[in-house]
Design an enzyme around this catalytic site. Structure first.
Site, short mmCIF file in Angstrom:
data_model
loop_
_atom_site.label_atom_id
_atom_site.label_comp_id
_atom_site.label_asym_id
_atom_site.label_seq_id
_atom_site.Cartn_x
_atom_site.Cartn_y
_atom_site.Cartn_z
N HIS A 43 0.83 -1.20 0.00
CA HIS A 43 0.00 0.00 0.00
C HIS A 43 0.87 1.25 0.00
O HIS A 43 0.69 2.16 -0.82
CB HIS A 43 -0.92 -0.02 1.23
N GLU A 44 1.84 1.31 0.90
CA GLU A 44 2.71 2.48 0.99
C GLU A 44 3.63 2.60 -0.21
O GLU A 44 3.94 3.71 -0.66
CB GLU A 44 3.52 2.44 2.29
N HIS A 47 1.89 4.50 -2.91
CA HIS A 47 2.03 5.96 -2.76
C HIS A 47 3.41 6.41 -3.24
O HIS A 47 3.54 7.40 -3.97
CB HIS A 47 1.87 6.38 -1.29
#
Length: 152
Positions: A43-44, A47
């Site tokens: 998820h990170e 980003h």
């Protein structure tokens, strides 16, 4: 590929997370924690990869005892479109993660129980992150557009 390697070098594991990992080992929940941390890490990374594609400066990607955070030097000085895609890139990772998990289940690589746990953890991280509370992803969209409309 070098962009991914440079992002992986920016990973930081909070010292308290090591304590949580130790507790998970002692309580026989290590697999669940590792699965959760992999989901949070992807998820990170979503980003971070999107931010790098817009030439943002990524300071670090931290895994914390309660989640993760991708820290950028850019904050409020980029277009709304860029900010939207950087914020949305994290939650969008869960779409392909769930599809990949379903594919692994269909090909018999993982069991139904493992897929069920993976799906639940994925949905938990996704739905929690979409809450309209800053600094979560859901809260990042609203203050960003409100901040822009107040400045202009």
């Amino acid at each position: 590929m070098t962009n991914l390697i440079s992002l992986l070098k920016k990973f930081y594991v909070h010292p308290l997370l090591w304590l949580v990992i130790g507790i998970a080992i002692m309580t026989a929940h290590f697999f669940e924690l590792i699965l959760l941390l992999v989901i949070i890490m992807i998820h990170e990374l979503g980003h971070g990869i999107m931010a790098q594609s817009f030439s943002w400066r990524v300071k670090r990607i931290a895994l914390l005892p309660f989640g993760g955070v991708a820290e950028m030097d850019e904050h409020g000085n980029r277009s709304l479109m860029e900010e939207f895609w950087v914020v949305a890139a994290g939650p969008l990772q869960h779409v392909w993660l769930i599809a990949a998990g379903f594919g692994l289940l269909e090909f018999g690589v993982i069991s139904q129980d493992t897929f069920s746990l993976f799906f639940q953890l994925n949905m938990m991280v996704l739905l929690f992150n979409l809450l309209p509370i800053w600094p979560l992803d859901g809260g990042s969209w609203f203050p960003c557009s409100l901040r822009r409309s107040l400045i202009i």
